[in-house]
Design a protein around this motif. Structure first.
Motif, short mmCIF file in Angstrom:
data_model
loop_
_atom_site.label_atom_id
_atom_site.label_comp_id
_atom_site.label_asym_id
_atom_site.label_seq_id
_atom_site.Cartn_x
_atom_site.Cartn_y
_atom_site.Cartn_z
N LEU A 117 -17.39 4.12 -0.51
CA LEU A 117 -16.63 2.92 -0.16
C LEU A 117 -15.30 3.35 0.45
O LEU A 117 -14.86 4.49 0.28
CB LEU A 117 -16.41 2.02 -1.38
N THR A 118 -14.68 2.42 1.17
CA THR A 118 -13.39 2.67 1.79
C THR A 118 -12.34 1.76 1.15
O THR A 118 -12.53 0.54 1.07
CB THR A 118 -13.45 2.40 3.31
N PHE A 119 -11.25 2.36 0.71
CA PHE A 119 -10.19 1.68 -0.04
C PHE A 119 -8.88 1.86 0.71
O PHE A 119 -8.38 2.97 0.85
CB PHE A 119 -10.13 2.30 -1.45
N ALA A 120 -8.30 0.75 1.21
CA ALA A 120 -7.04 0.80 1.96
C ALA A 120 -5.89 0.34 1.07
O ALA A 120 -5.94 -0.73 0.47
CB ALA A 120 -7.13 -0.11 3.20
N ASN A 121 -4.84 1.16 1.00
CA ASN A 121 -3.71 0.87 0.13
C ASN A 121 -2.41 1.23 0.84
O ASN A 121 -2.41 1.72 1.96
CB ASN A 121 -3.85 1.65 -1.19
N TRP A 122 -1.28 0.97 0.15
CA TRP A 122 0.03 1.33 0.65
C TRP A 122 0.32 2.81 0.37
O TRP A 122 -0.27 3.38 -0.55
CB TRP A 122 1.10 0.50 -0.05
N PRO A 123 1.22 3.43 1.10
CA PRO A 123 1.59 4.82 0.81
C PRO A 123 2.21 4.96 -0.58
O PRO A 123 2.90 4.06 -1.07
CB PRO A 123 2.62 5.15 1.90
N GLY A 181 -20.39 8.94 -9.12
CA GLY A 181 -21.05 9.55 -7.97
C GLY A 181 -20.75 8.83 -6.67
O GLY A 181 -21.37 9.11 -5.63
N ILE A 182 -19.78 7.90 -6.69
CA ILE A 182 -19.40 7.15 -5.49
C ILE A 182 -18.23 7.86 -4.82
O ILE A 182 -17.21 8.14 -5.45
CB ILE A 182 -19.01 5.70 -5.85
N ASP A 183 -18.38 8.16 -3.56
CA ASP A 183 -17.33 8.83 -2.78
C ASP A 183 -16.38 7.77 -2.23
O ASP A 183 -16.80 6.85 -1.53
CB ASP A 183 -17.95 9.64 -1.64
N VAL A 184 -15.08 7.90 -2.55
CA VAL A 184 -14.09 6.93 -2.12
C VAL A 184 -13.26 7.51 -0.99
O VAL A 184 -12.59 8.53 -1.15
CB VAL A 184 -13.16 6.51 -3.29
N ARG A 185 -13.31 6.85 0.16
CA ARG A 185 -12.43 7.21 1.27
C ARG A 185 -11.16 6.39 1.10
O ARG A 185 -11.13 5.19 1.34
CB ARG A 185 -13.09 6.90 2.61
N TYR A 186 -10.10 7.05 0.65
CA TYR A 186 -8.84 6.38 0.32
C TYR A 186 -7.86 6.54 1.48
O TYR A 186 -7.55 7.66 1.88
CB TYR A 186 -8.25 6.98 -0.96
N THR A 187 -7.41 5.43 2.05
CA THR A 187 -6.49 5.49 3.18
C THR A 187 -5.16 4.83 2.83
O THR A 187 -5.15 3.78 2.18
CB THR A 187 -7.07 4.80 4.43
N GLU A 188 -4.06 5.42 3.26
CA GLU A 188 -2.73 4.85 3.05
C GLU A 188 -2.27 4.23 4.38
O GLU A 188 -1.32 4.70 5.00
CB GLU A 188 -1.77 5.91 2.55
N GLU A 189 -2.96 3.17 4.78
CA GLU A 189 -2.74 2.62 6.11
C GLU A 189 -1.95 1.32 6.12
O GLU A 189 -1.66 0.78 7.19
CB GLU A 189 -4.09 2.38 6.79
N ILE A 190 -1.59 0.80 4.94
CA ILE A 190 -0.90 -0.48 4.88
C ILE A 190 0.60 -0.23 4.73
O ILE A 190 1.05 0.27 3.70
CB ILE A 190 -1.43 -1.36 3.74
N ASN A 191 1.36 -0.56 5.75
CA ASN A 191 2.80 -0.36 5.73
C ASN A 191 3.57 -1.67 5.81
O ASN A 191 4.78 -1.69 5.58
CB ASN A 191 3.22 0.53 6.90
N ASP A 192 2.90 -2.75 6.13
CA ASP A 192 3.53 -4.04 6.33
C ASP A 192 2.45 -5.11 6.24
O ASP A 192 1.37 -4.96 6.83
CB ASP A 192 4.21 -4.05 7.71
N SER A 241 -19.94 -1.59 -5.36
CA SER A 241 -19.17 -0.37 -5.65
C SER A 241 -17.68 -0.68 -5.72
O SER A 241 -16.96 -0.14 -6.57
CB SER A 241 -19.44 0.70 -4.58
N ALA A 242 -17.21 -1.55 -4.83
CA ALA A 242 -15.81 -1.95 -4.86
C ALA A 242 -15.47 -2.67 -6.16
O ALA A 242 -14.41 -2.44 -6.75
CB ALA A 242 -15.49 -2.83 -3.66
#
Length: 390
Positions: free
Chosen positions: A49-55, A79-90, A305-306
């Protein structure tokens, strides 16, 4: 990391107004019916799954910043692979990034996102997020803080789940000021002229100022808002209010240019580590409790999964580890007992910090403000921005 860096100002009419304009220009209606929100869930065979969050909004390993212990534990257990992105800035910037996909009924490429509740309200009203299945989330059902369960925009938290929470109150330097601050009205004392700042964001600032005027922010009216603005306008003209700020109030307060200001609880915890004379106060009239929440966008490919990941963070042991790192108001009160039983003195002390785990007396003074409706926002934003100078 500062809360103010995330809870940013909504300028002008904002994205809601832009959507209204598009709807009148031949673009498909923005609202998505419940029957059209779910996509084919691949969770059973596609373990990711892909998880987008703040830095800087999740725990990291001190020796290896690429490791995130609470997230790593979920991956190892499930066993779930999480692609964690810090892409939310505003909030508005992120809204603009994913709104074309959501409006056009396309997958955003994200299974889980975290944004401020005032922006979550917009997503919920537009029908752009999926209802979560609480039968898959026993920890959320059991441990979510009762104070955060019923925001006006999402009664029962069907579509959103708080990631972290915080308080908008007053920060001041007691040594430099030489007295206590206990009320919002204390900001207007003569010895603070030119040494006070307010937050520039409409959604961030208005609730506390209304509370200082005796307003119940869970049911405020437009007259309450304009009366508050009249008072602010007088203090701007008299130069009592030094300026309106984003997260730069931290520098002003730490440097002594400002003696008192509107502030966020999470910021002050960090400031106190360097200057114990800085205090945070929840005024006697009360303060706003807010949250930044997890949501599953429409057509997400890994919904189940989320939902499991959301529930993972509501395990009190996991919530305690996250709270110890980020130091915001923890949305899982049961995590307090976990920290209190720690042999680590710093962790045990954190359990007694009312800015992370508000006690009973403090909780009685906290309220979640009624959100600004799309119909109200244009006029209210215009009035507020005229005061702020935007």
């Amino acid at each position: 990391m500062t809360v103010a860096a995330r809870r940013t100002v909504l300028k002008g009419i904002g994205a809601a107004g832009a959507l209204g304009a598009l709807a009148g220009c031949g673009v498909p209606a923005a609202y998505i019916e419940p029957s059209e929100r779910a996509g084919k869930d691949l969770s059973g065979r596609d373990r990711r799954l892909t998880f987008a969050n703040w830095p800087l909004y999740i725990d990291t390993d001190d020796r290896d910043r690429a490791r995130r212990p609470t997230l790593d534990a979920f991956e190892e257990r499930t066993g779930i692979d999480v692609r964690y992105t810090e892409e939310i800035n505003d909030n508005d910037e992120f809204f603009g990034k994913i709104s074309p996909s959501l409006m056009n009924r396309q997958d955003t490429g994200r299974d889980l996102v975290v944004i401020s509740d005032w922006m979550c309200a917009r997503f919920v009203r537009l029908g752009w997020v999926q209802e979560m299945d609480r039968t898959r989330q026993p920890n959320v059902a059991r441990y979510l803080d009762p104070l955060l369960r019923t925001p006006h925009f999402d009664e029962g938290r069907r579509f959103t789940v708080p990631w972290q929470s915080g308080i908008t109150g007053i920060a001041y330097n007691r040594r430099r000021l030489g007295r206590e601050i206990r009320h919002v009205s204390d900001l207007w004392a003569g010895d603070l002229k030119g040494r006070v700042t307010l937050l520039s964001g409409l959604d961030e600032a208005f609730a506390l100022l209304m509370q200082g005027d005796g307003v119940d922010i869970t049911r405020w009216a437009e007259d309450d808002f304009h009366r508050m603005c009249d008072q602010v306008e007088r203090r701007v003209r008299s130069r009592h209010i030094r300026r309106f700020t984003g997260n730069d109030y931290i520098k002003d307060l730490a440097g002594g240019d400002v003696l008192a200001c509107q502030a966020y609880s999470g910021d002050v915890i960090q400031l106190q580590a360097d200057d114990p004379d800085i205090e945070f106060v929840v005024p006697e009239e009360g303060a706003e409790l807010w949250a930044e929440s997890l949501m599953i966008p429409n057509l997400a490919r890994h919904k189940r999964s989320a939902e499991r990941l959301v529930d993972h963070y509501y395990d009190p042991e996991v919530a305690a580890r996250l709270a110890a790192w980020v130091a915001y108001v923890c949305p899982v009160p049961a995590a307090r007992d976990v920290l209190a039983s720690s042999k680590d003195k710093e962790l045990a002390a954190l359990a007694e910090d009312p800015l992370v785990f508000p006690d009973g007396a403090l909780r009685e003074r906290l309220a979640i403000a009624r959100d600004i409706t799309p119909e109200e926002r244009p006029d209210l934003a215009k009035r507020w921005n005229s005061l702020v100078g935007l």
